[in-house]
Each structure stands twice: as structure tokens, then as C-alpha cells.
Scaffold this motif. Sequence first.
Motif, short mmCIF file in Angstrom:
data_model
loop_
_atom_site.label_atom_id
_atom_site.label_comp_id
_atom_site.label_asym_id
_atom_site.label_seq_id
_atom_site.Cartn_x
_atom_site.Cartn_y
_atom_site.Cartn_z
N VAL A 120 93.92 -75.57 5.79
CA VAL A 120 93.73 -74.27 5.08
C VAL A 120 91.68 -74.65 5.30
O VAL A 120 92.15 -76.21 4.56
CB VAL A 120 94.36 -74.14 3.86
CG1 VAL A 120 93.97 -75.17 2.53
CG2 VAL A 120 93.13 -72.92 3.61
N GLU A 121 90.84 -74.22 5.89
CA GLU A 121 89.82 -74.31 6.02
C GLU A 121 88.84 -73.55 4.43
O GLU A 121 89.48 -72.79 4.45
CB GLU A 121 89.48 -73.81 7.32
CG GLU A 121 89.97 -74.54 8.21
CD GLU A 121 88.80 -74.42 9.48
OE1 GLU A 121 87.27 -73.64 9.83
OE2 GLU A 121 88.95 -74.80 10.78
N MET A 122 88.33 -74.18 4.32
CA MET A 122 87.39 -73.94 2.92
C MET A 122 85.74 -73.70 3.02
O MET A 122 85.14 -74.67 4.28
CB MET A 122 87.46 -74.80 1.55
CG MET A 122 89.43 -75.36 1.85
SD MET A 122 89.39 -76.28 -0.09
CE MET A 122 88.70 -77.49 0.99
N GLU A 125 83.63 -78.28 -0.10
CA GLU A 125 85.23 -79.15 -0.58
C GLU A 125 85.59 -78.69 -2.49
O GLU A 125 86.75 -79.19 -2.20
CB GLU A 125 83.93 -80.43 -0.53
CG GLU A 125 83.78 -81.26 0.77
CD GLU A 125 83.11 -81.62 0.16
OE1 GLU A 125 83.70 -83.15 -0.38
OE2 GLU A 125 83.03 -82.39 1.34
N ASP A 126 84.62 -77.88 -3.04
CA ASP A 126 85.11 -77.60 -4.78
C ASP A 126 85.69 -76.16 -4.63
O ASP A 126 86.32 -75.78 -5.51
CB ASP A 126 84.49 -77.60 -5.71
CG ASP A 126 82.89 -76.84 -4.97
OD1 ASP A 126 82.78 -76.33 -4.39
OD2 ASP A 126 82.32 -77.56 -6.14
N GLU A 127 86.03 -76.06 -3.22
CA GLU A 127 86.22 -74.54 -3.32
C GLU A 127 88.17 -74.11 -3.33
O GLU A 127 88.94 -74.80 -3.21
CB GLU A 127 86.59 -73.65 -2.13
CG GLU A 127 87.02 -72.20 -2.17
CD GLU A 127 86.82 -71.47 -0.44
OE1 GLU A 127 86.68 -70.39 -0.66
OE2 GLU A 127 86.44 -72.37 0.08
N GLN A 128 87.87 -73.02 -4.71
CA GLN A 128 89.50 -73.26 -4.52
C GLN A 128 90.39 -72.33 -4.41
O GLN A 128 89.83 -71.33 -3.33
CB GLN A 128 89.74 -72.73 -6.44
CG GLN A 128 88.56 -73.51 -8.06
CD GLN A 128 89.78 -74.54 -8.03
OE1 GLN A 128 90.49 -74.27 -7.82
NE2 GLN A 128 88.53 -75.82 -7.87
N ILE A 129 91.86 -73.03 -3.86
CA ILE A 129 92.60 -71.55 -2.98
C ILE A 129 93.41 -72.23 -3.84
O ILE A 129 94.74 -73.13 -5.28
CB ILE A 129 93.35 -72.89 -1.47
CG1 ILE A 129 93.84 -74.32 -2.42
CG2 ILE A 129 91.66 -73.27 -1.08
CD1 ILE A 129 93.94 -74.89 -0.92
#
Length: 166
Positions: A120-122, A125-129
Motif C-alpha cells: 500500500v502506497e502512502m 510515512e505517518d499516514e494512517q491506513i
Amino acid sequence: MAREIERKFLVEDDSWKALAHKKTHFAQGYLTPLKGAVKSSVRVRIEGEQANINIKSLEIGLSRDEYEYSIPVADAEKMLKTLAVGPVIEKIRYLVDYGSHTWEIDEFHGDNQGLIVAEVEMASEDEQIAMPEWAGKEVTQEARYYNISLSEYPYQSWNENEKKGF
């Protein structure tokens, strides 16, 4: 400079297949070996009816430098036959929408048959998935799950403990 930010996970079951909305065949090979003081990988990839050459920094983790350029499919086919180091990676990539992200599920074939990895690309780096139930152990920090490593030490060569994630 382009920066790729992604996380990788092993896939625990095939429940994701009911959600897949696109399927594309990939053939890719590496023009640079892992050995020595190498700072980047150079990859040639045929993705369906398109081809590209890709250069990535060899950092292990969430983000890496990445540059990608379109090339003629005939050139890519010749490079894969004559210049690739190690076996060509064969896989089917499925796209699966889950939460606010599109996941890429790679089902490997050939020397890597039996391995299925979800990426999964974000945006950061701190993005919530949102984590789907079929996403298992995170392997973002494990170099052996990177395609360049699979071209030098294919999944079919792993022992049972390695295949279980040990």
C-alpha cells in the motif's frame, strides 16, 4: 526527486480476490546485482502492454528514492532476455480498494510461486491506513521480500521456516 512511500504485508487468505478490480501480468528483471557497493537497483518491467525502466535507491523501509521512465516494449523484452541478472520475476498484480487506499496484491509465479505480498502506497510515512483482515505480517523492513532480493534468492529456494516468516 520522486519518493516512494509504501508498506508491505504477507497475505493470509484469498478473501481479497472478491474485491480485486484489475489484474495485470508483470515480467521484470534487474540489470544490477545486489552484491558490492551498490546504491540502487535498475529494473526493466513489462506491465501488461507497457514497459518502463526504473531506478530505486536500495534503502529498506517505508520510503525510497524512485525514478521511472517509459520505454518501448520491444526494448524491454530484449533487455529482459539479454541483460537481466538472475531470473525474471513473473507475477500477477491485482488492485484492491480498501479504506481510502488502493492496495496492490502481487501473486508471484515461476521461481517465486506461492508467495503473495500486499503493498500500500502512502502520501507520508505517518499516514494512517485501514488494515484489511487478509493483511498478515508486515514485511516492509525485511529485504528478502523485495523483488530484487527475490530475483537473487527466489521464494522456491527458501526453507519452511523462511516461508513462515522466521
